[in-house]
Design a protein around this motif. Structure first.
Motif, mmCIF file in Angstrom:
data_model
loop_
_atom_site.group_PDB
_atom_site.id
_atom_site.type_symbol
_atom_site.label_atom_id
_atom_site.label_comp_id
_atom_site.label_asym_id
_atom_site.label_seq_id
_atom_site.Cartn_x
_atom_site.Cartn_y
_atom_site.Cartn_z
ATOM 1 N N MET B 91 4.393 7.211 8.636
ATOM 2 C CA MET B 91 5.037 6.305 9.590
ATOM 3 C C MET B 91 6.507 6.125 9.254
ATOM 4 N N ALA B 92 6.779 5.925 7.974
ATOM 5 C CA ALA B 92 8.155 5.670 7.540
ATOM 6 C C ALA B 92 9.045 6.870 7.844
ATOM 7 N N VAL B 93 8.523 8.069 7.560
ATOM 8 C CA VAL B 93 9.306 9.274 7.827
ATOM 9 C C VAL B 93 9.573 9.402 9.331
ATOM 10 N N ALA B 94 8.536 9.092 10.130
ATOM 11 C CA ALA B 94 8.699 9.177 11.581
ATOM 12 C C ALA B 94 9.747 8.185 12.068
ATOM 13 N N VAL B 95 9.691 6.958 11.550
ATOM 14 C CA VAL B 95 10.643 5.923 11.988
ATOM 15 C C VAL B 95 12.060 6.236 11.495
ATOM 16 N N ASP B 96 12.138 6.801 10.298
ATOM 17 C CA ASP B 96 13.442 7.117 9.728
ATOM 18 C C ASP B 96 14.205 8.144 10.559
ATOM 19 N N ARG B 97 13.456 8.963 11.306
ATOM 20 C CA ARG B 97 14.107 9.981 12.144
ATOM 21 C C ARG B 97 14.700 9.375 13.406
ATOM 22 N N TRP B 165 -5.721 -1.110 6.381
ATOM 23 C CA TRP B 165 -4.987 -1.397 7.618
ATOM 24 C C TRP B 165 -3.867 -2.419 7.435
ATOM 25 N N SER B 166 -4.239 -3.592 6.884
ATOM 26 C CA SER B 166 -3.233 -4.648 6.784
ATOM 27 C C SER B 166 -2.201 -4.336 5.705
ATOM 28 N N ARG B 167 -2.550 -3.378 4.844
ATOM 29 C CA ARG B 167 -1.700 -3.084 3.705
ATOM 30 C C ARG B 167 -0.644 -2.022 4.039
ATOM 31 N N ILE B 168 -0.900 -1.267 5.090
ATOM 32 C CA ILE B 168 0.013 -0.172 5.435
ATOM 33 C C ILE B 168 1.411 -0.714 5.741
ATOM 34 N N SER B 169 1.473 -1.830 6.430
ATOM 35 C CA SER B 169 2.758 -2.437 6.804
ATOM 36 C C SER B 169 3.668 -2.628 5.604
ATOM 37 N N TYR B 170 3.077 -3.203 4.558
ATOM 38 C CA TYR B 170 3.847 -3.536 3.365
ATOM 39 C C TYR B 170 4.449 -2.273 2.747
ATOM 40 N N SER B 171 3.600 -1.267 2.554
ATOM 41 C CA SER B 171 4.083 -0.017 1.965
ATOM 42 C C SER B 171 5.092 0.658 2.881
ATOM 43 N N PHE B 172 4.808 0.578 4.168
ATOM 44 C CA PHE B 172 5.703 1.172 5.168
ATOM 45 C C PHE B 172 7.122 0.614 5.028
ATOM 46 N N LEU B 173 7.219 -0.710 4.933
ATOM 47 C CA LEU B 173 8.541 -1.340 4.805
ATOM 48 C C LEU B 173 9.302 -0.815 3.599
ATOM 49 N N PHE B 174 8.603 -0.717 2.470
ATOM 50 C CA PHE B 174 9.263 -0.236 1.261
ATOM 51 C C PHE B 174 9.677 1.227 1.405
ATOM 52 N N PHE B 175 8.813 2.020 2.035
ATOM 53 C CA PHE B 175 9.157 3.438 2.221
ATOM 54 C C PHE B 175 10.361 3.595 3.144
ATOM 55 N N VAL B 176 10.405 2.798 4.226
ATOM 56 C CA VAL B 176 11.553 2.889 5.141
ATOM 57 C C VAL B 176 12.837 2.553 4.389
ATOM 58 N N ALA B 177 12.785 1.460 3.621
ATOM 59 C CA ALA B 177 13.972 1.067 2.853
ATOM 60 C C ALA B 177 14.350 2.165 1.875
ATOM 61 N N GLY B 178 13.335 2.750 1.224
ATOM 62 C CA GLY B 178 13.597 3.815 0.259
ATOM 63 C C GLY B 178 14.226 5.028 0.927
ATOM 64 N N LEU B 179 13.705 5.400 2.083
ATOM 65 C CA LEU B 179 14.229 6.570 2.799
ATOM 66 C C LEU B 179 15.662 6.332 3.242
ATOM 67 N N GLN B 180 15.922 5.094 3.683
ATOM 68 C CA GLN B 180 17.265 4.839 4.200
ATOM 69 C C GLN B 180 18.308 4.749 3.098
ATOM 70 N N SER B 181 17.837 4.572 1.868
ATOM 71 C CA SER B 181 18.816 4.520 0.779
ATOM 72 C C SER B 181 19.159 5.919 0.263
ATOM 73 N N ILE B 182 18.490 6.942 0.787
ATOM 74 C CA ILE B 182 18.856 8.322 0.400
ATOM 75 C C ILE B 182 20.029 8.754 1.268
ATOM 76 N N PRO B 183 21.169 9.094 0.648
ATOM 77 C CA PRO B 183 22.334 9.446 1.455
ATOM 78 C C PRO B 183 22.047 10.636 2.374
ATOM 79 N N GLY B 184 22.484 10.539 3.620
ATOM 80 C CA GLY B 184 22.270 11.618 4.582
ATOM 81 C C GLY B 184 22.874 12.926 4.111
ATOM 82 N N SER B 185 23.979 12.840 3.349
ATOM 83 C CA SER B 185 24.651 14.070 2.931
ATOM 84 C C SER B 185 23.756 14.907 2.014
#
Lengths: 335, 292
Positions: B91-97, B165-185
């Motif tokens: 989910m996080a990878v999909a949203v990050d795109r 199910w209820s736990r996916i949200s929590y991990s998802f948030l952390f993964f999104v934040a983690g992905l967004q902190s990787i520089p695009g370059s």
């Protein structure tokens, strides 16, 4: 080794804003081209379009005679050096250098040979097994260069590679980049906002403003004959004085020009000078001094020898050949 | 850290008191009680208790039911953790795109996190209910019979999904934040270096996410082992035939339903040791910063 042709290139964002528009540049094999302009002028976008990181909406880019508009960045045979170096933080320097070769299925001994060669050229052999965070800014910069040269690409693309370094290191690295490029003879496109860096590196400069090319030419051509008031004010340090013609009504040879450009070093003190300047402030540079003042209501800077007298007002003369005349509205060069 | 100076000796204690009192009443005292209880055996009426040494612990290792619970917990915990993290990362990878709609999806995907575990359990109980649930009905249409009331595997699948199910949200948030902190370059550099999207993900993105991944791994393991009580209690009650009776739920069942306080206390001491071990591992590793 390749020539790069940029033909009627443009980038339009959804919504209709042009990031760059109608860019035409023919880059010869082995040439060092510098794209220079203020921030937001589209120089990075242009470079990224050549790299394939930004889609092309108008015109074409050809590398080595092949149109690459729809070719993946990896298949364009280019290497890029990023402003923040973009080294892979979880890999050692050696792995960073080898990554691109490995992905292309280069044989192990060949990878080792090329990495060793690049390390030798850039003097980074001592820290091949360190990770990027254990390196200084200058060393990281070298590794980023190394990653580009191991690939032996057709062209190097540099995106403001020196702007994260301190001033002193920037000058050293500038020379090294120039030397390296001459030695390897690889076609290069280099983006910078620093006009001095642009002047010293370029075989030819491309001055960009608001997504359009203002002038293409060798550093001296651009310096001596700026094609527009924008280029005149951008290239050269201290910047050229651009004053309204009516501020100096007595100056001969100005014709119908609206804007007159005079470089600070072309104004000389003379007892019979036609221009009178009131001195406001002085900056000592050691060998010379910069005198800031006022001519007919316009701010003007003059470079004077450090031992010249400094009265409250100066009489100045300018050689007729040193005048740059521009159209008042369009800013285009008249003479 | 800044050092504050107090002239009154009692003031710092007073300020710490609320936290200390809560910890003492709700953690230290029960923990001490559990340890004491684990060495005792009560009579059937709770009138006398007798010191039995390690007998309660010894009985645990001899009990096939307890060892089964260990196995069930292992399967359950690993499944919940893997399902949660793989799904959250996808989910996080999909949203990050996404560029513009990213915020909308992120908000929608965190909603389940606001649902209490017991409520989530009931919700899934309805969905999975063999007689009135929609899912068994749909599955039966394509010829699959799904009945967690008597099928052990189905029951396990059911509680794993309900817990994850209820736990996916929590991990998802952390993964999104983690992905967004990787520089695009970095990804651009890798693209120029000839790595395709899949290779880029496994050689650049995933290694750079490893601190996040490790943190989530420990947090999710702890969740699955100790905080899924409500889900089990609202759904299978540990059945059928002990097939979803995880350690935490067994502590409750043996202690409060079966009234075997000594054994229940011994089980909670074992759980306590596991939590302490997991916490130590987490701190050791997080200080080392994993990978880079």
């Amino acid at each position: 080794m390749a020539q790069i042709t940029i033909d009627k290139l443009g980038k339009v964002y959804t919504g209709g804003t042009h990031a760059v528009e109608d860019i035409n540049i023919d880059i010869a094999d082995g040439e060092f081209i510098v794209l220079v302009g203020p921030s937001g002028c589209g120089k990075s976008t242009l470079l990224r379009m050549v790299a394939g990181l930004e889609s092309i909406t108008e015109g074409t880019v050809s590398i080595g005679g092949r149109v690459v508009n729809d070719v993946e960045p990896a298949e364009r045979d280019i290497a890029m050096v990023f402003q923040n170096y973009a080294l892979y933080p979880h890999m050692t320097v050696r792995q960073n250098l080898a990554y691109g070769l490995k992905n292309r299925g280069t044989s192990k001994p060949e990878i080792e040979r090329r990495v060793a060669e690049a390390a030798e050229i850039l003097q980074i052999g001592a820290f091949l097994d360190r990770k990027p965070r254990a390196l200084s800014g200058g060393q990281r910069q070298r590794v980023a260069m190394g990653r580009a040269i191991v690939r032996e690409p057709a062209a190097f693309l540099f995106d403001e590679p020196l702007s994260n370094l301190d001033a002193k290191l920037r000058i050293t690295m500038r020379l090294e980049i120039k030397e390296l490029q001459k030695r390897l003879g690889t076609t290069s496109i280099y983006v910078t906002h620093d006009q001095l860096e642009a002047m010293t590196l370029a075989d030819r400069l491309v001055v960009l403003n608001k997504g359009r090319v203002e002038q293409i030419g060798s550093p001296l051509e651009v310096y001596r004959k700026p094609a527009s008031a924008f280029v005149a004010g951008f290239i050269g340090s201290p910047a050229m004085n651009l004053i309204q013609a009516r501020a100096v009504p007595h100056l001969p040879g100005t014709g119908h020009a609206g804007l007159i450009g005079i470089r600070p070093e072309d104004l000389h003190p003379a007892t019979d000078g036609q221009i009178e300047m009131k001195v406001d402030a002085v900056e000592e540079l050691g060998a010379t001094r910069l005198v800031h003042g006022n001519i007919g209501g316009e701010n003007v800077t003059v470079t004077l020898p450090a031992d010249a007298d400094l009265p409250e007002s100066l009489r100045l003369a300018v050689a007729p050949g040193a005048l740059h005349l521009f159209h008042a509205e369009t800013g285009a060069r008249i003479a | 850290m800044k050092r504050a100076l107090f002239h009154n000796k009692f003031l710092p204690w007073l300020l710490l008191a609320p936290q200390l009192i809560v910890t003492a009443i709700f953690f230290l005292w029960p923990a001490a009680q559990a340890i004491r209880q684990s060495f005792l055996r009560e009579d059937a009426f709770g009138l006398r208790s007798q010191f039995v040494g390690l007998a309660n612990y010894r009985a645990l290792w001899g009990s096939s039911e307890y060892l089964n619970s260990f196995k069930v917990t292992l399967i359950f915990t690993v499944s919940v953790t893997v399902l949660t993290m793989v799904f959250a990362l996808l989910m996080a990878v999909a949203v990050d795109r996404l560029v513009r709609s990213e915020k909308v999806y992120t908000t929608l995907l965190i909603w389940p996190y606001a649902v209490a575990p017991a409520v989530a359990g009931v919700l899934w109980w309805f969905i999975f209910n063999p007689s009135i649930g929609i899912l068994p009905y749909v599955l039966s249409q394509i010829g699959i019979s799904f009945n967690w009331i008597y099928d052990k595997t189905d029951a396990m699948i059911f509680v794993v999904i309900a817990s994850a199910w209820s736990r996916i949200s929590y991990s998802f948030l952390f993964f999104v934040a983690g992905l967004q902190s990787i520089p695009g370059s970095l990804r651009e550099a890798a693209a120029i270096d000839g790595a395709g999207p899949v290779k880029r993900f496994f050689t650049i993105t995933l290694p750079l996410l490893s601190p996040t991944t490790f943190f989530l791994l420990v947090v999710n393991l702890v969740y699955a082992m100790f905080e899924t009580f409500a889900v089990i209690d609202a759904t299978t009650l540990g059945g059928p035939a002990q097939s979803t009776n995880i350690l935490v739920y067994k502590v409750y069942q043996d202690g409060f339903v079966g009234q075997n306080l000594g054994s229940s206390a011994a089980q909670s001491v074992v759980l306590m040791v596991i939590v302490i071990a997991l916490t130590v591992i987490q701190f050791r590793f997080i200080e080392k910063r994993v990978a880079y």
